[in-house]
Structures are given as C-alpha cells and as structure tokens.
Design a protein around this motif. Structure first.
Motif, PDB file in Angstrom:
ATOM      1  N   LYS A 115     -16.177  17.661  -7.874  1.00 28.42           N
ATOM      2  CA  LYS A 115     -15.669  17.042  -6.652  1.00 28.42           C
ATOM      3  C   LYS A 115     -16.115  15.583  -6.563  1.00 28.42           C
ATOM      4  O   LYS A 115     -15.344  14.705  -6.154  1.00 28.42           O
ATOM      5  N   ASP A 116     -17.361  15.311  -6.953  1.00 27.03           N
ATOM      6  CA  ASP A 116     -17.870  13.930  -6.938  1.00 27.03           C
ATOM      7  C   ASP A 116     -17.021  13.041  -7.846  1.00 27.03           C
ATOM      8  O   ASP A 116     -16.695  11.904  -7.482  1.00 27.03           O
ATOM      9  N   LEU A 117     -16.668  13.562  -9.029  1.00 25.63           N
ATOM     10  CA  LEU A 117     -15.841  12.803  -9.969  1.00 25.63           C
ATOM     11  C   LEU A 117     -14.464  12.535  -9.382  1.00 25.63           C
ATOM     12  O   LEU A 117     -13.971  11.393  -9.401  1.00 25.63           O
ATOM     13  N   ASN A 118     -13.848  13.565  -8.833  1.00 32.51           N
ATOM     14  CA  ASN A 118     -12.506  13.417  -8.276  1.00 32.51           C
ATOM     15  C   ASN A 118     -12.498  12.470  -7.080  1.00 32.51           C
ATOM     16  O   ASN A 118     -11.604  11.624  -6.958  1.00 32.51           O
ATOM     17  N   GLU A 119     -13.507  12.583  -6.238  1.00 34.33           N
ATOM     18  CA  GLU A 119     -13.603  11.697  -5.071  1.00 34.33           C
ATOM     19  C   GLU A 119     -13.749  10.240  -5.513  1.00 34.33           C
ATOM     20  O   GLU A 119     -13.154   9.338  -4.903  1.00 34.33           O
ATOM     21  N   TYR A 120     -14.516  10.018  -6.557  1.00 37.45           N
ATOM     22  CA  TYR A 120     -14.722   8.647  -7.019  1.00 37.45           C
ATOM     23  C   TYR A 120     -13.433   8.062  -7.595  1.00 37.45           C
ATOM     24  O   TYR A 120     -13.102   6.899  -7.351  1.00 37.45           O
ATOM     25  N   LEU A 121     -12.687   8.870  -8.342  1.00 38.30           N
ATOM     26  CA  LEU A 121     -11.411   8.393  -8.888  1.00 38.30           C
ATOM     27  C   LEU A 121     -10.439   8.050  -7.756  1.00 38.30           C
ATOM     28  O   LEU A 121      -9.738   7.038  -7.818  1.00 38.30           O
ATOM     29  N   HIS A 122     -10.407   8.887  -6.727  1.00 37.83           N
ATOM     30  CA  HIS A 122      -9.543   8.597  -5.578  1.00 37.83           C
ATOM     31  C   HIS A 122     -10.016   7.350  -4.830  1.00 37.83           C
ATOM     32  O   HIS A 122      -9.186   6.575  -4.327  1.00 37.83           O
ATOM     33  N   GLU A 123     -11.332   7.150  -4.779  1.00 38.93           N
ATOM     34  CA  GLU A 123     -11.863   5.955  -4.122  1.00 38.93           C
ATOM     35  C   GLU A 123     -11.395   4.692  -4.860  1.00 38.93           C
ATOM     36  O   GLU A 123     -10.951   3.715  -4.235  1.00 38.93           O
ATOM     37  N   GLU A 182       0.840  -1.197   0.000  1.00 38.09           N
ATOM     38  CA  GLU A 182       0.000   0.000   0.000  1.00 38.09           C
ATOM     39  C   GLU A 182       0.873   1.244   0.000  1.00 38.09           C
ATOM     40  O   GLU A 182       1.712   1.440   0.869  1.00 38.09           O
ATOM     41  N   MET A 183       0.660   2.104  -1.017  1.00 39.92           N
ATOM     42  CA  MET A 183       1.396   3.351  -1.149  1.00 39.92           C
ATOM     43  C   MET A 183       0.580   4.481  -0.530  1.00 39.92           C
ATOM     44  O   MET A 183      -0.631   4.342  -0.310  1.00 39.92           O
ATOM     45  N   PRO A 184       1.221   5.612  -0.240  1.00 38.55           N
ATOM     46  CA  PRO A 184       0.443   6.742   0.278  1.00 38.55           C
ATOM     47  C   PRO A 184      -0.500   7.275  -0.793  1.00 38.55           C
ATOM     48  O   PRO A 184      -0.163   7.241  -1.984  1.00 38.55           O
ATOM     49  N   PRO A 185      -1.683   7.747  -0.408  1.00 35.86           N
ATOM     50  CA  PRO A 185      -2.630   8.262  -1.404  1.00 35.86           C
ATOM     51  C   PRO A 185      -2.130   9.544  -2.047  1.00 35.86           C
ATOM     52  O   PRO A 185      -1.341  10.291  -1.462  1.00 35.86           O
ATOM     53  N   ILE A 186      -2.578   9.801  -3.266  1.00 36.76           N
ATOM     54  CA  ILE A 186      -2.261  11.048  -3.958  1.00 36.76           C
ATOM     55  C   ILE A 186      -3.082  12.167  -3.325  1.00 36.76           C
ATOM     56  O   ILE A 186      -4.252  11.988  -2.991  1.00 36.76           O
ATOM     57  N   ARG A 187      -2.461  13.316  -3.164  1.00 34.14           N
ATOM     58  CA  ARG A 187      -3.156  14.443  -2.526  1.00 34.14           C
ATOM     59  C   ARG A 187      -4.327  14.911  -3.390  1.00 34.14           C
ATOM     60  O   ARG A 187      -4.205  15.082  -4.599  1.00 34.14           O
ATOM     61  N   LYS A 188      -5.472  15.105  -2.752  1.00 33.08           N
ATOM     62  CA  LYS A 188      -6.662  15.566  -3.464  1.00 33.08           C
ATOM     63  C   LYS A 188      -6.635  17.080  -3.643  1.00 33.08           C
ATOM     64  O   LYS A 188      -6.123  17.798  -2.778  1.00 33.08           O
ATOM     65  N   THR A 198       0.319  13.151 -16.716  1.00 31.76           N
ATOM     66  CA  THR A 198      -1.119  13.290 -16.972  1.00 31.76           C
ATOM     67  C   THR A 198      -1.927  12.466 -15.977  1.00 31.76           C
ATOM     68  O   THR A 198      -2.956  12.918 -15.474  1.00 31.76           O
ATOM     69  N   VAL A 199      -1.456  11.251 -15.684  1.00 36.17           N
ATOM     70  CA  VAL A 199      -2.139  10.425 -14.687  1.00 36.17           C
ATOM     71  C   VAL A 199      -2.152  11.145 -13.341  1.00 36.17           C
ATOM     72  O   VAL A 199      -3.183  11.216 -12.657  1.00 36.17           O
ATOM     73  N   ASP A 200      -1.026  11.709 -12.975  1.00 28.06           N
ATOM     74  CA  ASP A 200      -0.923  12.432 -11.714  1.00 28.06           C
ATOM     75  C   ASP A 200      -1.881  13.623 -11.698  1.00 28.06           C
ATOM     76  O   ASP A 200      -2.564  13.878 -10.699  1.00 28.06           O
ATOM     77  N   ALA A 201      -1.954  14.334 -12.834  1.00 25.95           N
ATOM     78  CA  ALA A 201      -2.818  15.518 -12.923  1.00 25.95           C
ATOM     79  C   ALA A 201      -4.294  15.156 -12.829  1.00 25.95           C
ATOM     80  O   ALA A 201      -5.094  15.935 -12.293  1.00 25.95           O
ATOM     81  N   ILE A 202      -4.672  13.994 -13.346  1.00 25.26           N
ATOM     82  CA  ILE A 202      -6.067  13.567 -13.272  1.00 25.26           C
ATOM     83  C   ILE A 202      -6.528  13.508 -11.824  1.00 25.26           C
ATOM     84  O   ILE A 202      -7.651  13.895 -11.498  1.00 25.26           O
ATOM     85  N   PHE A 203      -5.643  13.066 -10.943  1.00 19.45           N
ATOM     86  CA  PHE A 203      -6.000  12.946  -9.530  1.00 19.45           C
ATOM     87  C   PHE A 203      -5.813  14.264  -8.763  1.00 19.45           C
ATOM     88  O   PHE A 203      -6.552  14.543  -7.830  1.00 19.45           O
ATOM     89  N   ARG A 204      -4.813  15.054  -9.157  1.00 20.98           N
ATOM     90  CA  ARG A 204      -4.459  16.248  -8.375  1.00 20.98           C
ATOM     91  C   ARG A 204      -5.080  17.546  -8.872  1.00 20.98           C
ATOM     92  O   ARG A 204      -5.296  18.476  -8.100  1.00 20.98           O
TER      93      ARG A 204
END
Length: 204
Positions: free
Chosen positions: A21-29, A6-12, A63-69
């Motif tokens: 926000k709903d979209l971003n939260e779901y991707l982080h989930e 388990e790695m640390p989560p990406i910062r939201k 780009t992957v990082d940006a999708i989450f951040r």
C-alpha cells in the motif's frame, strides 16, 4: 512545461496497510504531483524516451494503468524507477539528474523491495550496496544508449543531451565513492563478531 490540464486521478486499488500500500500510495502521489497524466500519455512519453535512448523498459498503456490500479506488486522494479522519471521529467519540471528525481527513484526502489518481501526486509547495509550497484548499472545504461545514438549518426545536440546525464551521474558517483567504506567496514566488523561467537560456542 507550458499549461497543464489536470486530469482525474486513477482509481486506487483496495489494499491493506503495509509495504504494498505504501508503494502504491507513493506512485499515486507522484502521479498527482504532475497533474494526473492519462496512462496513454505516460506510455507514449515513455516509449518516445526509449526511442531517444533515455529509457529502456517502456511499458504499454495497459501496463501503466495496471501499475496504478492493480492490487498486486509490480514485477519489474527497474521499470518502476523509470516510470518515476517519466512522470517527474516528461510531465514535470525536473531534470533527469536532479536530486528530486534521484530521491524519488531511491524511494520507489526501497518501497518496491519491501513490498516484494515484506517479511524479510533488506538491511541498511544491503540496501546501500544495492543502491550503489544500481547507480553503476544505470550509468552503464546511459553510456550504452549514448554510444548507440552516436553509432546511428545522431546530431551533436542529441548526443549532448544523452551524454550530459551520464556525466552528471559519473561525477556524483566519484564524489560519493568514500561512502561505501561504511557498509564494507560494517560487513567486516560483523564477520569478526560472528567468528568469535562461533569460536566461543565451539569451545562450550
């Protein structure tokens, strides 16, 4: 999948309540569900899957990082659906045609559309038709990838892996083809209602 670390989560990003926000939260989930693989690993798996013919819209690590951040809405909705599949299939225990993956793709597609135009969300009828169209486009992509692999002389095992999800999706589309009657009936009913309303207004 073997042992997972388990790695640390990406910062939201900081977002106001709403569709984005709903979209971003779901991707982080989803990211957390597969133990937070680093963006570099996600990008590498995505690229590898594209080379195997499983994906078409692979993205670089940044780009992957940006999708989450990023606080903005990602421009490529289809790529988001592929990202969901990369997470659940390449880093999880799901099959590419499992109900879990299809549900996740459908949900992220819906959330992305809401985030792109929160003031004018699509109706259920429009969403149903778009979902069906996207399913056929996805089937066409799968078949095209399999045909390209066959033309390149890939092994029977690789071809079987490419054709299997296409076969499963085709079977699901055939089973559910009658479901499209409801949206089409709703469209015709709405047309008739609108016609009579317009005639009533014309007659004063």
């Amino acid at each position: 999948m073997g042992w997972r670390v388990e790695m640390p989560p990406i910062r939201k990003p900081s977002l106001n309540d709403g569709p984005l926000k709903d979209l971003n939260e779901y991707l982080h989930e989803l990211h957390g569900r597969v133990y937070y693989p680093a963006p570099a690993r996600v990008a590498a798996a995505w690229k590898s899957g594209e080379e195997e013919g499983r994906y078409r819209r692979s993205k670089a690590q940044a780009t992957v990082d940006a999708i989450f951040r990023s606080p903005g809405c990602p421009a490529d909705g289809y790529a988001l659906q592929e990202l969901v599949e990369v997470l659940l299939v390449d880093f999880g225990d799901e099959d590419s045609v499992s109900e879990e993956v299809e549900n996740a793709r459908t949900r992220v597609r819906y959330l992305w559309r809401q985030a792109m135009d929160p003031q004018h969300p699509a109706s259920e009828i429009v969403t149903a038709i778009r979902d069906r169209a996207n399913a056929y486009l996805r089937l066409a992509d799968m078949l095209e990838k399999a045909e390209q692999m066959e033309a390149r002389g890939r092994s029977p095992k690789a071809l079987l892996a490419a054709y299997f999800p296409a076969d499963q999706l085709a079977e699901e589309l055939l089973k559910s083809k009658d479901d499209m009657d409801k949206p089409f009936q709703s469209i015709m009913e709405r047309y008739v209602e609108t016609y009579f309303e317009s005639e009533r207004i014309k007659r004063g």
